[in-house]
Scaffold this active site. Structure first.
Site, PDB file in Angstrom:
ATOM      1  N   ASP A  29      66.069  36.834  42.855  1.00  0.00           N
ATOM      2  CA  ASP A  29      66.628  35.506  42.610  1.00  0.00           C
ATOM      3  C   ASP A  29      68.114  35.500  42.977  1.00  0.00           C
ATOM      4  OD1 ASP A  29      67.290  32.985  41.745  1.00  0.00           O
ATOM      5  OD2 ASP A  29      67.070  33.432  39.611  1.00  0.00           O
TER       6      ASP A  29
ATOM      7  N   LYS B   1      62.470  34.016  38.482  1.00  0.00           N
ATOM      8  CA  LYS B   1      63.491  33.007  38.742  1.00  0.00           C
ATOM      9  C   LYS B   1      64.381  32.821  37.520  1.00  0.00           C
ATOM     10  CE  LYS B   1      62.049  31.887  42.834  1.00  0.00           C
ATOM     11  NZ  LYS B   1      62.785  32.351  43.974  1.00  0.00           N
ATOM     12  N   CYS B   2      65.577  32.323  37.761  1.00  0.00           N
ATOM     13  CA  CYS B   2      66.565  32.025  36.732  1.00  0.00           C
ATOM     14  C   CYS B   2      65.924  31.174  35.629  1.00  0.00           C
ATOM     15  CB  CYS B   2      67.732  31.292  37.372  1.00  0.00           C
ATOM     16  SG  CYS B   2      69.074  30.897  36.261  1.00  0.00           S
ATOM     17  N   PRO B   3      66.126  31.495  34.388  1.00  0.00           N
ATOM     18  CA  PRO B   3      67.021  32.505  33.795  1.00  0.00           C
ATOM     19  C   PRO B   3      66.327  33.820  33.420  1.00  0.00           C
ATOM     20  CG  PRO B   3      66.286  31.072  32.045  1.00  0.00           C
ATOM     21  CD  PRO B   3      65.610  30.593  33.339  1.00  0.00           C
TER      22      PRO B   3
END
Length: 81
Positions: free
Chosen positions: A46, A19-21
């Protein structure tokens, strides 16, 4: 996450499930280790990667050669400057 290099000068980075980042951070780290002219292929799940990876490429000065989405996976082709 898997990092694989091929004899054709391509490196594929499997960032699915991150997932981000994290996808952008891992892509940045991979780009710093690659020699100029190498093609880095990223596979991400993502949805934010569709924004983050092109922005990363603009920041680093590398070239985004292609981007596609298939079966929920975003794939990016980045040529190291």
């Amino acid at each position: 996450m898997a990092d694989t290099a091929s004899p054709t000068g391509e490196t594929r980075l499997d960032l699915k499930g991150l997932k981000c980042p994290l996808p952008a951070l891992k892509a940045r780290k991979a780009l710093t280790r690659l020699p100029a002219g190498t093609l880095l292929i990223l596979d991400c799940t993502d949805p934010m990667a569709a924004i983050d990876i092109p922005n990363l490429v603009r920041e680093t000065g590398d070239a985004l050669e292609g981007q596609e989405r298939a079966d929920g996976v975003l794939s990016f082709r980045i040529r190291k400057a």
